[in-house]
Design an enzyme around this catalytic site. Structure first.
Site, PDB file in Angstrom:
ATOM      1  CE  LYS A 167      -8.065  -2.739  -2.848  1.00 46.76           C
ATOM      2  NZ  LYS A 167      -8.572  -1.603  -2.075  1.00 46.76           N
ATOM      3  CB  THR A 212      -7.064   2.610  -4.553  1.00 46.31           C
ATOM      4  OG1 THR A 212      -6.302   1.480  -4.133  1.00 46.31           O
ATOM      5  CG2 THR A 212      -8.320   2.713  -3.709  1.00 46.31           C
ATOM      6  CE1 TYR A 251      -5.832   4.605  -0.908  1.00 49.79           C
ATOM      7  CE2 TYR A 251      -3.517   4.979  -0.415  1.00 49.79           C
ATOM      8  CZ  TYR A 251      -4.715   4.363  -0.132  1.00 49.79           C
ATOM      9  OH  TYR A 251      -4.787   3.492   0.913  1.00 49.79           O
ATOM     10  CG  HIS A 281     -11.432   0.736   0.243  1.00 51.58           C
ATOM     11  ND1 HIS A 281     -10.782   1.464  -0.713  1.00 51.58           N
ATOM     12  CD2 HIS A 281     -10.629   0.778   1.328  1.00 51.58           C
ATOM     13  CE1 HIS A 281      -9.648   1.917  -0.215  1.00 51.58           C
ATOM     14  NE2 HIS A 281      -9.532   1.512   1.017  1.00 51.58           N
ATOM     15  CB  SER A 312      -0.861  -0.008   1.265  1.00 48.15           C
ATOM     16  OG  SER A 312      -1.414   1.262   1.512  1.00 48.15           O
TER      17      SER A 312
HETATM   18  C1  GLV Z   1      -7.053   3.004   3.221  1.00 45.80           C
HETATM   19  O1  GLV Z   1      -7.127   2.729   2.054  1.00 45.80           O
HETATM   20  C2  GLV Z   1      -7.999   2.567   4.209  1.00 45.80           C
HETATM   21  O2  GLV Z   1      -9.011   1.941   3.846  1.00 45.80           O
HETATM   22  O3  GLV Z   1      -7.790   2.864   5.396  1.00 45.80           O
END
Ligand code: GLV
Length: 387
Positions: A252, A156, A130, A276, A107
């Site tokens: 994603k 994402t 992101y 998510h 991430s």
């Molecule tokens: C980050 O992507 C989260 O969901 O905290």
């Protein structure tokens, strides 16, 4: 000592060992947590067809995700703050994944940096980004990922703004944790965790601190997302990120067939059907319910993967039998990591693999690449008949 036989056992140990702030971060959905809960409970509405007297010798769960060989159709999902669940957590999880033969996704909101993970592993991993406003920062992230030999980027697209998770606000979530009476009282009971943290220098957001300019509070996820994330995002910009990267791209956060078509149109290599982990739009459909209409829309044009709600090998098999080419575990490996470090992630992978392999056999199959919806009993209106 508990005999660990399933993912929930790991979760119980993790709960005792990790500070409450980080356990709550992983174990939350947004607002009422309806979608977070239904991601799991909707899997239970799907049943298997048991078959008997079928040769089950020589089984294989091996397949490919985006052209890469995998020991089973399961990758480690990008999970923020993994290095706060256990010291050097991202490195430990990446090592467990490479030894097992499944992809690890780092991430952007990790504690160990891209460079840290690359230096401490031998296989290329995937890197998640992101959709940020700052092109220079995005370019540098891609350059760093290229230099680290990452073999795919996961973009994402469902976090232009961050869903509200009540517990994070109440706990004052930050990395490193802010020292308040409450947080110190809790951390003093997590001795193993604390010793690990004292023994590492990796306690900050490694991809952000020292790399992103003008961030007011680099310890707070909430303030960074508010400042840096692009609320004016559109598909042109996502296509631009794909060009900036120039390699394999996985999108994603797709829940709607129309968005799936857009991802296919811009030439992504795969999409992840995902809400998510129920952390963004509460009240959205569970991922497993959203899967079928998306497969119908783009299943022949792009690889379709799924995350959110996978806690067992049975869940993996259900998604794959429906048509997903791969799945992701986030919480399931985090429980293992928080419980027992690298060995715990390996344990989580072993548990899921064993469940997948045995369930496939009891459904009358020997090869994961040959399972089809035939092995499932799906409720008639599972995908929903919405007005
Ligand atoms: C980050 O992507 C989260 O969901 O905290």
């Amino acid at each position: 000592m508990t005999v660990v036989t399933n993912i929930d056992d790991l979760k119980q140990i993790y709960r005792r060992r990790a500070p409450k702030m980080f356990y709550d971060y992983a174990e939350s959905g947004s607002w009422t947590e309806q979608t977070f809960r239904e991601n799991v409970s909707d899997f239970e509405k799907i049943y298997f067809r048991q078959r008997v007297a079928v040769d089950m010798v020589n089984r294989s769960t091996k397949t490919q995700m985006i052209g890469q060989d995998v020991a089973m159709p399961v990758a480690l999902a990008p999970v923020g703050l993994t290095g706060m669940q256990c010291a050097d957590g991202e490195i430990k999880a990446a090592r467990a994944a490479e030894k097992f033969g499944v992809p690890f996704t780092l991430s952007t909101m990790s504690i160990c940096s891209i460079e840290d993970v690359a230096e401490n592993t031998t296989q290329p991993f995937w890197f998640q980004v992101y959709t940020l406003k700052d092109d220079d920062f995005m370019r540098r992230l891609f350059e760093r990922a290229r230099a680290a030999n990452c073999s795919a980027i996961v973009i994402t697209v469902d976090l232009q703004l961050m869903g509200q998770r009540h517990k994070d606000l109440k706990n004052g979530l930050s990395a490193p944790p802010k020292l308040t009476l409450k947080s110190m009282a809790d951390m003093m009971t997590k001795i193993h965790w604390g010793l690990g943290m004292l023994g590492t220098k990796r306690r900050f957001f490694g991809n952000i601190v020292g790399h992103a300019h003008g961030v007011k509070d680099p310890a707070s996820l909430g303030s960074w997302t508010t400042e840096a994330f692009d609320q004016s995002l559109d598909w042109k910009r996502i296509a631009k990120f794909r060009e900036m990267w120039g390699g394999k791209v996985i999108i994603k956060g797709i829940l709607d067939p129309e968005d799936a078509k857009m991802a296919a149109k811009i030439g992504a290599d795969a999409i992840i059907v995902s809400n998510h982990g129920g952390r963004q739009l509460d009240g959205a459909l569970s991922s497993i319910r959203a899967l079928q209409p998306i497969l119908d829309a783009v299943g022949d044009k792009i690889e379709v993967h799924l995350d959110s709600g996978i806690r067992s090998g049975q869940d993996v098999l259900k998604a794959v039998a429906m048509g997903a080419k791969g799945t992701y575990i986030g919480r399931a490996f985090t429980y293992g990591l928080g419980a027992m470090g690298e060995a715990g992630v390996t344990k989580a992978l072993e548990i899921i693999h064993k469940e997948l392999d045995m369930t496939m056999a009891l459904c009358g199959h020997r090869d994961i690449t040959e399972v089809s919806p035939d092995i499932l009993l799906l409720p008639e209106d599972f995908a929903g008949d919405w007005a």
